[in-house]
Write a protein that holds these residues in place. Sequence first.
Motif, mmCIF file in Angstrom:
data_model
loop_
_atom_site.group_PDB
_atom_site.id
_atom_site.type_symbol
_atom_site.label_atom_id
_atom_site.label_comp_id
_atom_site.label_asym_id
_atom_site.label_seq_id
_atom_site.Cartn_x
_atom_site.Cartn_y
_atom_site.Cartn_z
ATOM 1 N N LEU A 127 -8.914 -3.799 3.906
ATOM 2 C CA LEU A 127 -8.181 -2.915 3.609
ATOM 3 C C LEU A 127 -7.320 -3.129 2.570
ATOM 4 N N TRP A 128 -6.753 -4.522 2.480
ATOM 5 C CA TRP A 128 -6.002 -4.913 1.300
ATOM 6 C C TRP A 128 -6.655 -4.520 -0.055
ATOM 7 N N GLU A 129 -7.986 -4.784 0.047
ATOM 8 C CA GLU A 129 -8.573 -4.600 -1.344
ATOM 9 C C GLU A 129 -9.393 -3.199 -1.501
ATOM 10 N N SER A 130 -9.350 -2.328 -0.568
ATOM 11 C CA SER A 130 -10.121 -1.183 -0.700
ATOM 12 C C SER A 130 -8.982 -0.038 -1.184
ATOM 13 N N ALA B 1 -1.528 -1.320 -7.574
ATOM 14 C CA ALA B 1 -2.360 -2.513 -8.320
ATOM 15 C C ALA B 1 -3.859 -2.419 -8.244
ATOM 16 N N VAL B 2 -4.511 -1.975 -6.986
ATOM 17 C CA VAL B 2 -5.923 -1.826 -7.018
ATOM 18 C C VAL B 2 -6.338 -0.780 -7.678
ATOM 19 N N GLY B 3 -5.812 0.466 -7.392
ATOM 20 C CA GLY B 3 -6.233 1.768 -7.807
ATOM 21 C C GLY B 3 -5.688 2.197 -9.260
ATOM 22 N N LEU C 82 -9.521 3.166 -1.410
ATOM 23 C CA LEU C 82 -9.913 4.291 -0.519
ATOM 24 C C LEU C 82 -8.919 4.117 0.567
ATOM 25 N N GLY C 83 -9.409 2.971 1.463
ATOM 26 C CA GLY C 83 -8.594 2.607 2.762
ATOM 27 C C GLY C 83 -7.050 2.543 2.546
ATOM 28 N N LEU C 84 -6.538 1.815 1.281
ATOM 29 C CA LEU C 84 -5.265 1.983 0.996
ATOM 30 C C LEU C 84 -4.675 3.326 0.815
ATOM 31 N N THR D 28 -12.768 8.533 -5.789
ATOM 32 C CA THR D 28 -13.023 7.165 -5.096
ATOM 33 C C THR D 28 -14.443 6.668 -5.640
ATOM 34 N N LYS D 29 -15.356 7.773 -5.651
ATOM 35 C CA LYS D 29 -16.666 7.299 -6.227
ATOM 36 C C LYS D 29 -16.689 6.981 -7.567
ATOM 37 N N ALA D 30 -15.643 7.585 -8.199
ATOM 38 C CA ALA D 30 -15.374 7.270 -9.754
ATOM 39 C C ALA D 30 -14.903 6.022 -9.833
#
Length: 301
Positions: free
Chosen positions: A9-12, A245-247, A14-16, A294-296
Amino acid sequence: MTGPSDEFLWESALGLLVVTGGLLGLTLPFGKLATAAGVPAMVWAFVISFGAGGVLLCALLANGERMRLTSHRLRYFFITAAVSYAVPNLLMFSAIPHLGAGYTGIMFTLSPVITLVFSILLGVRRPNMLGSIGIAVGFIGAVMVAVTRGEAGQPADFFWVLVGLLIPVSLAAGNIYRTVDWPEGTGPIELAVGSHLASATLLLIGILTLFGVGAFAPLRAVPLVVVAQVASASAMFAFFFRLQAVGGPVYLSQIGYVAAAVGLFAGTIFLGEHYQLLTWAGAVIITIGVIITTKAQSQKA
């Protein structure tokens, strides 16, 4: 300790996005219940910032970490506090009694488009073509929802519509600023703590100056709502900065789409609100837009 699912979850992105947007969506019904009980908008905004900042500070200290204050971090904390939290929350909770929770929630869905415009103009992590298409699809869904809920049960005064429109502008500016000025070597929880305690400080000064201590009295009528709001806000902002940070700022801005969809379900289940079929169709299109972006995002990764 964290398990594999926590690390995923911390790295996803979409999940975040889903978790953060979902928790943000709960702010609307909680805010509606609080303002209906007579809690001033500025006080409820303070509850969110002080509660979230306090809980996350305790979690930070319990984990053996500490707040590191530098001139750059202090600048970041207070600018983020004003643009991302204090101002949008004050606008939102001021507008809800006049526009309704539903119509006010729609304003969040304009944030991705405005963030995209700012991001392109400033050259900050702009999305690819597929990402832009996803944001456009989500915006179409948002417009569909807005059309069905625009009056919020009563004609909306033009002034309060303008107030509502300032919400996504402020959020978009915050999305870009947090990316551009992110203090190097600073973790997401530390940023959340500092920004929210700074926001709480600004709001407390405003409350005491404009209303006095008596403005907090109506909170006694909604103790469970206060606890629920603080718990959800603390969890949301723990994930919020990690999603940044991730997205990146444009992907992060889509929490408004998720929050609007969650607001539909929360309003229906907990507040007895009813929505037209077109509203639910718009929520589905919003979901499709999030899936496309998310796919992009995975393509870019």
